[in-house]
Design a protein around this motif. Structure first.
Motif, PDB file in Angstrom:
ATOM      1  N   ASP A  15      33.231  34.772  49.105  1.00  0.00           N
ATOM      2  CA  ASP A  15      31.987  34.654  48.740  1.00  0.00           C
ATOM      3  C   ASP A  15      31.175  36.159  48.650  1.00  0.00           C
ATOM      4  N   GLU A  16      31.370  36.932  49.314  1.00  0.00           N
ATOM      5  CA  GLU A  16      30.680  38.146  49.257  1.00  0.00           C
ATOM      6  C   GLU A  16      31.447  39.418  48.429  1.00  0.00           C
ATOM      7  N   THR A  17      32.574  38.923  47.999  1.00  0.00           N
ATOM      8  CA  THR A  17      33.369  39.993  47.205  1.00  0.00           C
ATOM      9  C   THR A  17      32.960  39.190  45.708  1.00  0.00           C
ATOM     10  N   TYR A  18      32.970  38.003  45.715  1.00  0.00           N
ATOM     11  CA  TYR A  18      32.773  37.487  43.980  1.00  0.00           C
ATOM     12  C   TYR A  18      31.507  36.601  44.347  1.00  0.00           C
ATOM     13  N   PRO A  19      30.289  37.018  44.391  1.00  0.00           N
ATOM     14  CA  PRO A  19      29.277  36.341  44.466  1.00  0.00           C
ATOM     15  C   PRO A  19      28.796  35.490  43.213  1.00  0.00           C
ATOM     16  N   ASP A  20      29.147  35.657  42.255  1.00  0.00           N
ATOM     17  CA  ASP A  20      29.257  34.936  40.832  1.00  0.00           C
ATOM     18  C   ASP A  20      29.949  33.627  41.140  1.00  0.00           C
ATOM     19  N   LEU A  21      31.091  33.887  41.775  1.00  0.00           N
ATOM     20  CA  LEU A  21      32.091  32.516  41.714  1.00  0.00           C
ATOM     21  C   LEU A  21      31.475  31.720  42.768  1.00  0.00           C
ATOM     22  N   ALA A  22      30.872  32.340  43.844  1.00  0.00           N
ATOM     23  CA  ALA A  22      30.435  31.757  45.164  1.00  0.00           C
ATOM     24  C   ALA A  22      29.302  30.810  44.568  1.00  0.00           C
ATOM     25  N   SER A  23      28.371  31.499  43.706  1.00  0.00           N
ATOM     26  CA  SER A  23      26.978  30.692  43.204  1.00  0.00           C
ATOM     27  C   SER A  23      27.463  29.526  42.145  1.00  0.00           C
ATOM     28  N   ARG A  24      28.558  29.955  41.593  1.00  0.00           N
ATOM     29  CA  ARG A  24      28.842  28.679  40.608  1.00  0.00           C
ATOM     30  C   ARG A  24      29.534  27.561  41.269  1.00  0.00           C
ATOM     31  N   TYR A  25      30.330  27.783  42.416  1.00  0.00           N
ATOM     32  CA  TYR A  25      30.856  26.638  43.001  1.00  0.00           C
ATOM     33  C   TYR A  25      30.355  26.460  44.276  1.00  0.00           C
ATOM     34  N   ALA A  26      29.110  26.669  44.391  1.00  0.00           N
ATOM     35  CA  ALA A  26      28.360  26.673  45.862  1.00  0.00           C
ATOM     36  C   ALA A  26      28.119  25.200  46.286  1.00  0.00           C
ATOM     37  N   ARG A  27      27.881  24.125  45.160  1.00  0.00           N
ATOM     38  CA  ARG A  27      27.913  22.655  45.316  1.00  0.00           C
ATOM     39  C   ARG A  27      28.887  22.090  46.054  1.00  0.00           C
ATOM     40  N   TYR A  28      30.196  22.758  45.958  1.00  0.00           N
ATOM     41  CA  TYR A  28      31.559  22.176  46.550  1.00  0.00           C
ATOM     42  C   TYR A  28      31.571  22.419  48.083  1.00  0.00           C
ATOM     43  N   GLY A  29      30.930  23.574  48.638  1.00  0.00           N
ATOM     44  CA  GLY A  29      31.299  23.925  49.818  1.00  0.00           C
ATOM     45  C   GLY A  29      32.671  24.567  50.038  1.00  0.00           C
ATOM     46  N   ARG A  30      32.915  24.842  51.228  1.00  0.00           N
ATOM     47  CA  ARG A  30      34.035  25.484  51.534  1.00  0.00           C
ATOM     48  C   ARG A  30      35.002  24.767  52.540  1.00  0.00           C
ATOM     49  N   PRO A  31      36.323  24.636  52.413  1.00  0.00           N
ATOM     50  CA  PRO A  31      37.218  25.358  51.399  1.00  0.00           C
ATOM     51  C   PRO A  31      37.162  24.489  50.040  1.00  0.00           C
ATOM     52  N   LEU A  32      37.714  25.422  49.386  1.00  0.00           N
ATOM     53  CA  LEU A  32      37.581  24.935  47.763  1.00  0.00           C
ATOM     54  C   LEU A  32      39.048  25.399  47.098  1.00  0.00           C
ATOM     55  N   THR A  33      39.611  24.537  46.414  1.00  0.00           N
ATOM     56  CA  THR A  33      40.748  24.905  45.773  1.00  0.00           C
ATOM     57  C   THR A  33      40.453  24.768  43.944  1.00  0.00           C
ATOM     58  N   VAL A  34      40.223  25.756  43.551  1.00  0.00           N
ATOM     59  CA  VAL A  34      40.147  25.611  41.884  1.00  0.00           C
ATOM     60  C   VAL A  34      41.235  26.106  41.331  1.00  0.00           C
ATOM     61  N   ILE A  35      41.603  25.207  40.038  1.00  0.00           N
ATOM     62  CA  ILE A  35      42.685  25.929  39.435  1.00  0.00           C
ATOM     63  C   ILE A  35      42.291  26.041  37.950  1.00  0.00           C
ATOM     64  N   PHE A  36      42.651  27.087  37.181  1.00  0.00           N
ATOM     65  CA  PHE A  36      42.281  27.523  35.938  1.00  0.00           C
ATOM     66  C   PHE A  36      43.696  27.775  35.256  1.00  0.00           C
ATOM     67  N   LYS A  37      43.303  27.390  33.866  1.00  0.00           N
ATOM     68  CA  LYS A  37      44.367  27.696  32.835  1.00  0.00           C
ATOM     69  C   LYS A  37      44.384  29.175  32.593  1.00  0.00           C
ATOM     70  N   PRO A  38      45.651  29.661  31.982  1.00  0.00           N
ATOM     71  CA  PRO A  38      45.499  31.175  31.894  1.00  0.00           C
ATOM     72  C   PRO A  38      44.237  31.472  30.883  1.00  0.00           C
ATOM     73  N   ASP A  39      43.827  30.711  30.064  1.00  0.00           N
ATOM     74  CA  ASP A  39      42.701  31.445  29.223  1.00  0.00           C
ATOM     75  C   ASP A  39      41.273  31.150  30.125  1.00  0.00           C
ATOM     76  N   GLY A  40      41.246  30.832  31.275  1.00  0.00           N
ATOM     77  CA  GLY A  40      40.118  30.689  32.230  1.00  0.00           C
ATOM     78  C   GLY A  40      39.358  29.442  32.220  1.00  0.00           C
ATOM     79  N   THR A  41      40.071  28.355  31.428  1.00  0.00           N
ATOM     80  CA  THR A  41      39.431  27.047  31.371  1.00  0.00           C
ATOM     81  C   THR A  41      39.689  26.420  32.826  1.00  0.00           C
ATOM     82  N   GLU A  42      38.859  25.875  33.328  1.00  0.00           N
ATOM     83  CA  GLU A  42      38.868  25.275  34.641  1.00  0.00           C
ATOM     84  C   GLU A  42      39.569  23.938  34.372  1.00  0.00           C
TER      85      GLU A  42
END
Length: 82
Positions: free
Chosen positions: A25-52
Motif C-alpha cells: 500500500d505505501e509503495t503504490y498508494p494509487d492501487l491501494a486507493s483503487r482497491y481499498a473497498r476490498y480490504g486485504r489480502p487481495l488478489t487482482v488479475i490483469f490481462k497483459p493490456d492492463g484490463t482487470e
C-alpha cells in the motif's frame, strides 16, 4: 500433506500463466486507493493490456487458490469472473 501439494501446484500455475507482483500500500498508494473497498489480502488479475480480469478479496486456501487461478488461466474474459 495435501496442502503442500496444492501449494506447489499454485506456484507452478503462477509461474506458467501469470506474472506475480506484490504491491504494498505505501509503495503504490494509487492501487491501494483503487482497491481499498476490498480490504486485504487481495488478489487482482490483469490481462497483459492492463484490463482487470478479477479482484478476489480475502485469503484463499491453497486448493481454492489453485482452482481460482486455473479458472482464470482457462478463461481470462473479465465477464466470466464477475
Amino acid at each position: 500433506a495435501a496442502s503442500d501439494v496444492y501449494k506447489r501446484q499454485v506456484v507452478t500455475t503462477i509461474e506458467n500463466h501469470f506474472i506475480p507482483v506484490r504491491a504494498a500500500d505505501e509503495t503504490y498508494p494509487d492501487l491501494a486507493s483503487r482497491y481499498a473497498r476490498y480490504g486485504r489480502p487481495l488478489t487482482v488479475i490483469f490481462k497483459p493490456d492492463g484490463t482487470e480480469v478479477v479482484a478476489r478479496p480475502g485469503y484463499l486456501k491453497p486448493q481454492w487458490m489453485l482452482w481460482f487461478l486455473l479458472a482464470v488461466a482457462g478463461d481470462p474474459d473479465p465477464q466470466s469472473h464477475n
